[in-house]
Design a protein around this motif. Sequence first.
Motif, PDB file in Angstrom:
ATOM      1  N   UNK A   1      45.949 124.173 119.166  1.00 22.18           N
ATOM      2  CA  UNK A   1      45.102 123.101 118.276  1.00 22.18           C
ATOM      3  C   UNK A   1      45.127 121.754 118.774  1.00 22.18           C
ATOM      4  N   UNK A   2      44.182 121.153 119.446  1.00 22.06           N
ATOM      5  CA  UNK A   2      44.174 119.926 120.170  1.00 22.06           C
ATOM      6  C   UNK A   2      43.817 118.687 119.378  1.00 22.06           C
ATOM      7  N   UNK A   3      43.533 119.036 118.068  1.00 15.66           N
ATOM      8  CA  UNK A   3      43.119 117.884 117.166  1.00 15.66           C
ATOM      9  C   UNK A   3      43.044 118.654 115.737  1.00 15.66           C
ATOM     10  N   UNK A   4      44.254 118.047 115.037  1.00 14.73           N
ATOM     11  CA  UNK A   4      44.130 118.651 113.627  1.00 14.73           C
ATOM     12  C   UNK A   4      43.563 117.845 112.607  1.00 14.73           C
ATOM     13  N   UNK A   5      43.130 118.370 111.442  1.00 18.19           N
ATOM     14  CA  UNK A   5      42.358 117.736 110.483  1.00 18.19           C
ATOM     15  C   UNK A   5      42.555 116.144 110.192  1.00 18.19           C
ATOM     16  N   UNK A   6      44.006 115.879 109.980  1.00 16.34           N
ATOM     17  CA  UNK A   6      44.188 114.436 109.909  1.00 16.34           C
ATOM     18  C   UNK A   6      43.738 113.310 111.023  1.00 16.34           C
ATOM     19  N   UNK A   7      44.063 114.133 112.349  1.00 20.22           N
ATOM     20  CA  UNK A   7      43.626 113.180 113.557  1.00 20.22           C
ATOM     21  C   UNK A   7      42.044 113.264 113.627  1.00 20.22           C
ATOM     22  N   UNK A   8      41.382 114.210 113.269  1.00 23.96           N
ATOM     23  CA  UNK A   8      39.977 114.114 113.151  1.00 23.96           C
ATOM     24  C   UNK A   8      39.391 113.030 112.142  1.00 23.96           C
ATOM     25  N   UNK A   9      39.943 113.202 111.005  1.00 23.76           N
ATOM     26  CA  UNK A   9      39.417 112.106 109.983  1.00 23.76           C
ATOM     27  C   UNK A   9      39.791 110.464 110.557  1.00 23.76           C
ATOM     28  N   UNK A  10      40.933 110.329 111.184  1.00 24.17           N
ATOM     29  CA  UNK A  10      41.264 109.188 111.857  1.00 24.17           C
ATOM     30  C   UNK A  10      40.208 108.836 112.931  1.00 24.17           C
ATOM     31  N   UNK A  11      39.951 109.841 113.879  1.00 23.04           N
ATOM     32  CA  UNK A  11      39.083 109.503 114.767  1.00 23.04           C
ATOM     33  C   UNK A  11      37.476 109.203 114.299  1.00 23.04           C
ATOM     34  N   UNK A  12      37.214 109.703 113.377  1.00 26.60           N
ATOM     35  CA  UNK A  12      35.945 109.581 112.554  1.00 26.60           C
ATOM     36  C   UNK A  12      35.995 108.179 112.146  1.00 26.60           C
ATOM     37  N   UNK A  13      36.921 107.853 111.462  1.00 28.18           N
ATOM     38  CA  UNK A  13      37.172 106.398 110.881  1.00 28.18           C
ATOM     39  C   UNK A  13      37.284 105.304 111.890  1.00 28.18           C
ATOM     40  N   UNK A  14      37.855 105.680 113.103  1.00 22.77           N
ATOM     41  CA  UNK A  14      37.998 104.617 114.086  1.00 22.77           C
ATOM     42  C   UNK A  14      36.367 104.559 114.671  1.00 22.77           C
ATOM     43  N   UNK A  15      35.717 105.597 114.991  1.00 22.15           N
ATOM     44  CA  UNK A  15      34.255 105.656 115.494  1.00 22.15           C
ATOM     45  C   UNK A  15      33.673 104.944 114.700  1.00 22.15           C
ATOM     46  N   UNK A  16      33.669 105.058 113.134  1.00 20.37           N
ATOM     47  CA  UNK A  16      32.893 104.162 112.303  1.00 20.37           C
ATOM     48  C   UNK A  16      33.189 102.509 112.434  1.00 20.37           C
ATOM     49  N   UNK A  17      34.407 102.183 112.593  1.00 14.59           N
ATOM     50  CA  UNK A  17      34.892 100.666 112.670  1.00 14.59           C
ATOM     51  C   UNK A  17      34.298 100.392 114.075  1.00 14.59           C
ATOM     52  N   UNK A  18      34.079 101.137 115.165  1.00 15.03           N
ATOM     53  CA  UNK A  18      33.773 100.615 116.397  1.00 15.03           C
ATOM     54  C   UNK A  18      32.076 100.431 116.457  1.00 15.03           C
ATOM     55  N   UNK A  19      31.596 101.330 115.665  1.00 14.89           N
ATOM     56  CA  UNK A  19      29.888 101.264 115.511  1.00 14.89           C
ATOM     57  C   UNK A  19      29.777  99.988 114.637  1.00 14.89           C
ATOM     58  N   UNK A  20      30.475  99.601 113.738  1.00 17.83           N
ATOM     59  CA  UNK A  20      30.227  98.600 112.945  1.00 17.83           C
ATOM     60  C   UNK A  20      30.472  97.358 113.614  1.00 17.83           C
ATOM     61  N   UNK A  21      31.579  97.135 114.464  1.00 11.57           N
ATOM     62  CA  UNK A  21      32.083  96.024 115.338  1.00 11.57           C
ATOM     63  C   UNK A  21      30.896  95.855 116.418  1.00 11.57           C
TER      64      UNK A  21
END
Length: 177
Positions: free
Chosen positions: A3-23
């Motif tokens: 497992x290279x990216x478990x579910x909690x890390x995927x959720x954090x990555x998606x949230x970070x991407x959303x923040x970056x898109x908004x910024x």
Amino acid sequence: MSVALPAPDMTRAITRIAHEILERNLGSETVTLLGIPTRGAHLALRIAAAIESIAGAPVECGTLDITMHRDDLRLRAPRALAPTRIPPSGIENRNVVLIDDVLFSGRTIRAALDALGEVGRPKTVQLAVLVDRGHRQLPIRADYVGKNLPTSPQQIIKVHLVETDGADEVLLEEVAG
């Protein structure tokens, strides 16, 4: 298989991407997310939900089928076309963010750019991927990356999403060779 990216890390990555898109786009008013089926479409919906949660405003979201624009059509088994769904406001003068699960050779994104050109002319085209594994064959890079995961050509990245696979995880698999 690991497992290279478990579910909690995927959720954090998606949230970070959303923040970056908004910024980068100074909010969500001019943004249109277009997911590349199959998993990119589901990721686009998740990123749209995260943006709405953060910004308190909805973001335009759709899908972009690239099947007929691929340069390997004759090399792969036939697959059914997925629907292209462009939001009612279209893509003209919008900041379009293409979303896919894994960036590898760059050929899928090249096909997406060709398909997008048939739909309209956006103001900008940006790229968000959950995993960038390297090994580019074309000069394409992602603007937003959930995880950079250097791999060897003998490895395979498998993205599993609840919507299609029943679980959220990114797996790294060694190919016997």
